[in-house]
Write a protein that holds these residues in place. Structure first.
Motif, mmCIF file in Angstrom:
data_model
loop_
_atom_site.group_PDB
_atom_site.id
_atom_site.type_symbol
_atom_site.label_atom_id
_atom_site.label_comp_id
_atom_site.label_asym_id
_atom_site.label_seq_id
_atom_site.Cartn_x
_atom_site.Cartn_y
_atom_site.Cartn_z
ATOM 1 N N HIS A 1 0.849 -1.198 0.000
ATOM 2 C CA HIS A 1 0.000 0.000 0.000
ATOM 3 C C HIS A 1 0.884 1.246 0.000
ATOM 4 O O HIS A 1 1.814 1.368 0.797
ATOM 5 N N THR B 1 -2.181 -1.034 -3.917
ATOM 6 C CA THR B 1 -3.264 -0.110 -3.606
ATOM 7 C C THR B 1 -2.652 1.209 -3.167
ATOM 8 O O THR B 1 -1.494 1.255 -2.720
ATOM 9 N N SER C 1 -3.237 5.377 -1.444
ATOM 10 C CA SER C 1 -3.968 6.450 -0.783
ATOM 11 C C SER C 1 -3.478 7.758 -1.376
ATOM 12 O O SER C 1 -2.269 8.042 -1.357
ATOM 13 N N ARG D 1 -9.941 8.865 -8.009
ATOM 14 C CA ARG D 1 -10.431 7.603 -7.448
ATOM 15 C C ARG D 1 -11.355 6.890 -8.412
ATOM 16 O O ARG D 1 -11.339 5.656 -8.531
ATOM 17 N N ASP E 1 -10.739 0.509 -4.754
ATOM 18 C CA ASP E 1 -9.782 0.226 -3.683
ATOM 19 C C ASP E 1 -8.916 1.436 -3.345
ATOM 20 O O ASP E 1 -8.166 1.413 -2.370
ATOM 21 N N THR E 2 -9.006 2.485 -4.143
ATOM 22 C CA THR E 2 -8.185 3.672 -3.921
ATOM 23 C C THR E 2 -8.760 4.511 -2.784
ATOM 24 O O THR E 2 -9.943 4.830 -2.769
ATOM 25 N N HIS E 3 -7.901 4.849 -1.856
ATOM 26 C CA HIS E 3 -8.289 5.657 -0.701
ATOM 27 C C HIS E 3 -7.870 7.099 -0.977
ATOM 28 O O HIS E 3 -6.837 7.345 -1.582
ATOM 29 N N THR F 1 -4.993 6.387 7.526
ATOM 30 C CA THR F 1 -4.619 5.559 6.376
ATOM 31 C C THR F 1 -4.122 4.198 6.821
ATOM 32 O O THR F 1 -4.495 3.160 6.257
ATOM 33 N N SER G 1 -7.149 2.129 7.967
ATOM 34 C CA SER G 1 -8.046 1.658 6.913
ATOM 35 C C SER G 1 -7.376 0.676 5.965
ATOM 36 O O SER G 1 -8.031 -0.229 5.436
ATOM 37 N N SER G 2 -6.079 0.839 5.764
ATOM 38 C CA SER G 2 -5.364 -0.005 4.812
ATOM 39 C C SER G 2 -4.603 -1.147 5.471
ATOM 40 O O SER G 2 -4.139 -2.055 4.784
#
Length: 250
Positions: free
Chosen positions: A12, A36, A38, A51, A57-59, A78, A81-82
């Protein structure tokens, strides 16, 4: 043809300035290779647009990197969440006005440093502990050839990017035993939206300094960043990667 390289499977990445330009193109590369991302950006509308293109899946987080409280919260949120933060790419930045040192607006000098230096420092500072927790990390700080050579009438930008180089070298040495590498890139002028902040005569001057007689592209920078941010770049830290069309002299 779909990209079959999966260098970022299970990884990530946090990308500042990730909703446009170099940051967005790098995000595309990482997502296409199984990772993935952020996107940390000041422009909420652009984040949503990015996004929608990159996938569900992109934050995304809208924040001002010059505010340490916002950056600390973004890092914490972040990671929560990830599950982790493996990669940090700091591409957010501003050029500031073009003016001689004797005429440079003090408030603008401070603003350039608040974003280009302090903001990058906050991102590095608050993300590193999450990387240390997992024993792995890749940090790529976007500096500039101006930080090595100094551009006339761009003292704040040049000085701020020199500071990014110094911070990168220092942090890289600090983290050598933590499985984390920290490197910088020093591009010459790149064809991105940031050019809109510059006067035409300054753009012409920058082009004249590049032996290849063209500006770099976001694809070229994203390609270099993608390698530095991958597991493949494992024995290089505190380094500065030139990508300047032959301009750099050291």
């Amino acid at each position: 043809m779909a990209n079959t390289i999966r260098r970022y499977e299970g990884r990530h990445a946090v990308i500042t300035g990730g909703a446009s330009g170099i940051g967005y193109r790098t995000a595309e590369r990482i997502v296409s290779e199984g990772g993935t991302v952020s996107l940390w950006d000041v422009d909420a509308a652009r984040i949503e647009e990015a996004r929608s293109k990159l996938g569900n899946d992109t934050h995304g987080l809208a924040l001002d990197v010059s505010d340490p409280a916002q950056v600390e919260k973004a890092a914490r949120d972040t990671a929560a969440s990830s599950g982790k933060i493996d990669i940090l790419i700091c591409s957010a930045g501003i050029t500031g006005p073009n003016a001689k040192v004797a005429d440079y607006p003090i408030d603008q000098w401070k603003r350039v440093f608040d974003i280009n230096v302090n903001g990058l420092f906050y991102c590095n500072r608050f993300v590193v502990p999450f990387m240390q927790k997992n024993g792995y990390g890749r940090i790529v700080n976007v500096a500039s050839i101006a930080g090595k050579e100094g551009n006339p009438n761009a003292s704040a930008y040049s000085a701020s990017k020199a500071a990014v180089i110094g911070l990168t070298k220092s942090l890289g040495k600090e983290l050598v035993h933590d499985g984390i590498t920290v490197n910088a890139i020093t591009p010459a002028t790149v064809d991105t939206p940031i050019l809109q902040q510059l006067k035409p005569e300054f753009i012409d001057y920058m082009l004249s300094k590049i032996p290849m007689q063209r500006f770099g592209t976001v694809d070229e920078l994203a390609s270099l960043i993608s390698w530095i941010a991958s597991e493949e770049c494992s024995f290089t830290t505190g380094a500065v990667f030139d990508i300047s069309g032959g301009r750099a002299t050291y």
